[in-house]
Design a protein around this motif. Sequence first.
Motif, PDB file in Angstrom:
ATOM      1  N   VAL A   1     -14.940   9.614 104.207  1.00 47.30           N
ATOM      2  CA  VAL A   1     -13.753   9.206 103.568  1.00 47.30           C
ATOM      3  C   VAL A   1     -13.553  11.095 103.518  1.00 47.30           C
ATOM      4  O   VAL A   1     -13.702  12.056 103.279  1.00 47.30           O
ATOM      5  N   ILE A   2     -12.769  11.225 104.539  1.00 48.67           N
ATOM      6  CA  ILE A   2     -13.001  12.935 105.066  1.00 48.67           C
ATOM      7  C   ILE A   2     -11.627  13.419 104.247  1.00 48.67           C
ATOM      8  O   ILE A   2     -10.204  12.753 105.011  1.00 48.67           O
ATOM      9  N   VAL A   3     -10.899  14.268 103.327  1.00 48.56           N
ATOM     10  CA  VAL A   3      -9.718  14.588 103.407  1.00 48.56           C
ATOM     11  C   VAL A   3      -9.576  16.457 103.021  1.00 48.56           C
ATOM     12  O   VAL A   3     -10.504  16.737 103.289  1.00 48.56           O
ATOM     13  N   THR A   4      -8.494  16.933 103.839  1.00 44.49           N
ATOM     14  CA  THR A   4      -8.303  18.009 103.756  1.00 44.49           C
ATOM     15  C   THR A   4      -8.321  18.668 101.888  1.00 44.49           C
ATOM     16  O   THR A   4      -7.457  17.923 100.903  1.00 44.49           O
ATOM     17  N   GLU A   5      -8.403  19.644 101.743  1.00 48.79           N
ATOM     18  CA  GLU A   5      -8.845  20.438 100.179  1.00 48.79           C
ATOM     19  C   GLU A   5      -7.125  19.876  99.555  1.00 48.79           C
ATOM     20  O   GLU A   5      -7.461  19.631  98.108  1.00 48.79           O
ATOM     21  N   THR A   6      -5.602  20.576 100.337  1.00 50.87           N
ATOM     22  CA  THR A   6      -4.590  19.859  99.335  1.00 50.87           C
ATOM     23  C   THR A   6      -4.676  18.335  98.510  1.00 50.87           C
ATOM     24  O   THR A   6      -3.855  18.292  98.239  1.00 50.87           O
ATOM     25  N   PHE A   7      -6.176  17.094  99.739  1.00 47.02           N
ATOM     26  CA  PHE A   7      -5.816  15.796  99.034  1.00 47.02           C
ATOM     27  C   PHE A   7      -6.310  15.913  98.437  1.00 47.02           C
ATOM     28  O   PHE A   7      -6.108  14.519  98.636  1.00 47.02           O
ATOM     29  N   LEU A   8      -7.334  16.318  98.010  1.00 47.45           N
ATOM     30  CA  LEU A   8      -8.066  16.154  97.363  1.00 47.45           C
ATOM     31  C   LEU A   8      -8.341  15.523  95.940  1.00 47.45           C
ATOM     32  O   LEU A   8      -8.322  14.676  95.663  1.00 47.45           O
ATOM     33  N   HIS A   9      -7.458  15.734  94.867  1.00 49.51           N
ATOM     34  CA  HIS A   9      -7.659  15.873  93.661  1.00 49.51           C
ATOM     35  C   HIS A   9      -5.838  14.420  93.843  1.00 49.51           C
ATOM     36  O   HIS A   9      -6.492  13.118  93.266  1.00 49.51           O
ATOM     37  N   GLU A  10      -5.519  14.148  94.848  1.00 53.13           N
ATOM     38  CA  GLU A  10      -5.078  12.871  95.017  1.00 53.13           C
ATOM     39  C   GLU A  10      -6.159  11.453  95.406  1.00 53.13           C
ATOM     40  O   GLU A  10      -5.939  10.365  95.893  1.00 53.13           O
ATOM     41  N   ALA A  11      -6.357  12.030  96.243  1.00 52.66           N
ATOM     42  CA  ALA A  11      -7.954  10.887  96.660  1.00 52.66           C
ATOM     43  C   ALA A  11      -9.108  10.660  95.558  1.00 52.66           C
ATOM     44  O   ALA A  11      -9.444   9.844  95.470  1.00 52.66           O
ATOM     45  N   HIS A  12      -9.320  12.053  94.819  1.00 46.04           N
ATOM     46  CA  HIS A  12      -9.470  11.261  93.755  1.00 46.04           C
ATOM     47  C   HIS A  12      -8.507  10.710  92.434  1.00 46.04           C
ATOM     48  O   HIS A  12      -9.245   9.282  92.297  1.00 46.04           O
ATOM     49  N   VAL A  13      -7.373  10.607  92.156  1.00 48.97           N
ATOM     50  CA  VAL A  13      -6.923   9.565  92.076  1.00 48.97           C
ATOM     51  C   VAL A  13      -6.964   8.185  92.545  1.00 48.97           C
ATOM     52  O   VAL A  13      -7.581   7.484  91.502  1.00 48.97           O
ATOM     53  N   GLN A  14      -6.637   8.263  93.581  1.00 49.28           N
ATOM     54  CA  GLN A  14      -6.989   6.698  94.482  1.00 49.28           C
ATOM     55  C   GLN A  14      -8.381   6.409  94.610  1.00 49.28           C
ATOM     56  O   GLN A  14      -8.464   5.282  94.091  1.00 49.28           O
ATOM     57  N   ARG A  15      -9.600   7.014  94.240  1.00 50.84           N
ATOM     58  CA  ARG A  15     -10.275   5.992  94.301  1.00 50.84           C
ATOM     59  C   ARG A  15     -10.451   5.367  93.035  1.00 50.84           C
ATOM     60  O   ARG A  15     -10.866   4.313  92.341  1.00 50.84           O
ATOM     61  N   ALA A  16      -9.910   6.503  91.888  1.00 52.21           N
ATOM     62  CA  ALA A  16     -10.179   5.948  90.460  1.00 52.21           C
ATOM     63  C   ALA A  16      -9.415   5.095  90.016  1.00 52.21           C
ATOM     64  O   ALA A  16      -9.480   3.853  89.720  1.00 52.21           O
ATOM     65  N   ALA A  17      -7.960   4.498  90.540  1.00 48.70           N
ATOM     66  CA  ALA A  17      -7.072   3.748  90.977  1.00 48.70           C
ATOM     67  C   ALA A  17      -7.642   2.154  91.756  1.00 48.70           C
ATOM     68  O   ALA A  17      -7.321   0.768  90.913  1.00 48.70           O
ATOM     69  N   LEU A  18      -8.774   2.550  92.860  1.00 49.41           N
ATOM     70  CA  LEU A  18      -8.923   1.319  93.717  1.00 49.41           C
ATOM     71  C   LEU A  18     -10.696   0.929  93.395  1.00 49.41           C
ATOM     72  O   LEU A  18     -11.468   0.256  93.080  1.00 49.41           O
TER      73      LEU A  18
END
Length: 74
Positions: A16-33
Amino acid sequence: MHDGVYLEQLGVPTAVIVTETFLHEAHVQRAALGMEDIDPVVIEHPLSTLSDDEIAARAAAAAPQVKRILTGKP
């Protein structure tokens, strides 16, 4: 992140590739999932204003991280 989690659940190695601006959201989503072991590949933000050559350079810089994730090798 959702697509990456879905593919991983199917047994398909996924980077999964994300820009640094969306890293926090990626961590929140992976935890939620329930997939906190998915480590996103982080690239510099933004992408939308870059030329094709600049995007290619970002992809080339991210390639070693993607390879490590997909192969499971450091």
